[in-house]
Design a protein around this motif. Structure first.
Motif, PDB file in Angstrom:
ATOM      1  N   SER A  25      16.223 -12.277 -30.168  1.00 26.68           N
ATOM      2  CA  SER A  25      15.876 -11.018 -30.829  1.00 26.68           C
ATOM      3  C   SER A  25      14.537 -11.085 -31.561  1.00 26.68           C
ATOM      4  N   GLN A  26      13.817 -12.177 -31.425  1.00 25.03           N
ATOM      5  CA  GLN A  26      12.514 -12.305 -32.067  1.00 25.03           C
ATOM      6  C   GLN A  26      11.638 -13.247 -31.248  1.00 25.03           C
ATOM      7  N   MET A  30       7.926 -15.917 -34.916  1.00 27.47           N
ATOM      8  CA  MET A  30       8.635 -15.391 -36.089  1.00 27.47           C
ATOM      9  C   MET A  30       9.710 -16.348 -36.603  1.00 27.47           C
ATOM     10  N   LEU A  61       8.740  -9.284 -26.860  1.00 31.10           N
ATOM     11  CA  LEU A  61       9.180  -8.577 -28.080  1.00 31.10           C
ATOM     12  C   LEU A  61       8.000  -8.306 -29.025  1.00 31.10           C
ATOM     13  N   VAL A  64       8.170  -6.681 -32.790  1.00 37.68           N
ATOM     14  CA  VAL A  64       8.607  -7.475 -33.947  1.00 37.68           C
ATOM     15  C   VAL A  64       7.402  -8.080 -34.657  1.00 37.68           C
ATOM     16  N   HIS A  68       5.585  -7.154 -38.412  1.00 39.15           N
ATOM     17  CA  HIS A  68       5.346  -8.202 -39.405  1.00 39.15           C
ATOM     18  C   HIS A  68       3.875  -8.270 -39.812  1.00 39.15           C
TER      19      HIS A  68
END
Length: 230
Positions: A25-26, A30, A61, A64, A68
């Motif tokens: 998911s990242q 990250m 992704l 994300v 950030h």
């Protein structure tokens, strides 16, 4: 940002498949090490040398990382539809970097010691060098069990095979990127061209370095930072 120091390219487009569940998911940059994401460790190194600008490429992704980095003085660049690898990614970013030479940095490593980008700038000799790569002796490498990538001859030139690991930080001229026909290609391609001309050089890193390309590397990197007082 400075008008004197080269621009910095941070490679953040990779899939991070070796990180397994941590990158579902990242994106890998990250992932947190010692309380902050790997991308922030890389940005700390970059900002310390006051570059003209910082460009970060994205693919996996990307939203994300964009969220950030939204309030940071950096430029992000999505690679679409295909990922371009390090050499193709750097060439694709040249219109935004507006710099020759350019510093490049991989964010999936942690450094304990002097800023590798500052060492590169202090050692750079454009008369002799087309690229200068920061290389870490195997005795100061953490989180990686494989053999080295290079060895240095008595004049500091790099040759394949040996007891030095490329740490993911370099300063290089960009002209030879345009000699590669493929859209997606590794930086190993222009490096080989430079080596044939005797213009690929290495800088031995005096500190410690950890590969954070796999889950176990997180704890290893945090232990390294604690043990070496960074």
């Amino acid at each position: 940002m400075s008008d004197d120091s080269p621009a910095v390219m941070i490679f953040a487009a990779g899939f991070g498949t070796r990180m397994k569940h941590l990158t579902r998911s990242q994106p890998k940059p990250m992932i947190s090490v010692a309380g902050k994401p790997l991308i922030d460790h890389a940005l700390d190194l970059a900002n310390a040398v006051q570059p003209q600008r910082v460009v970060i490429n994205l693919h996996y992704l990307p939203a994300v990382l964009e969220a950030h980095l939204d309030d940071r003085p950096v430029t992000t660049l999505r690679e679409h539809p295909d990922i371009l690898e390090t050499g193709g990614g750097l060439r694709n970013a040249l219109p935004l970097l507006k710099s020759n030479p350019v510093l490049t940095l991989n964010p999936d490593a942690v450094w304990a010691g002097p800023n590798p980008l500052r060492l590169l700038l202090d050692t750079w000799d454009p008369i002799r060098m087309d690229a200068l790569l920061t290389c870490v002796p195997l005795s100061r490498v953490h989180g990686r069990d494989s053999r080295g990538d290079f060895h240095l001859d008595k004049d500091g030139r790099l040759h394949r095979g040996g007891d030095m690991v490329y740490g993911g930080a370099q300063l290089m001229k960009t002209e030879l990127l345009n000699n590669v026909e493929d859209n997606a290609f590794s930086l190993n391609v222009p490096w080989s061209m430079m080596a044939e001309r005797g213009r690929l050089f290495g800088l031995p890193y005096p500190g410690h370095w950890c590969d954070v390309g796999h889950p176990a590397g997180i704890v290893i990197a945090e232990n390294m930072l604690r043990n070496h007082n960074v």
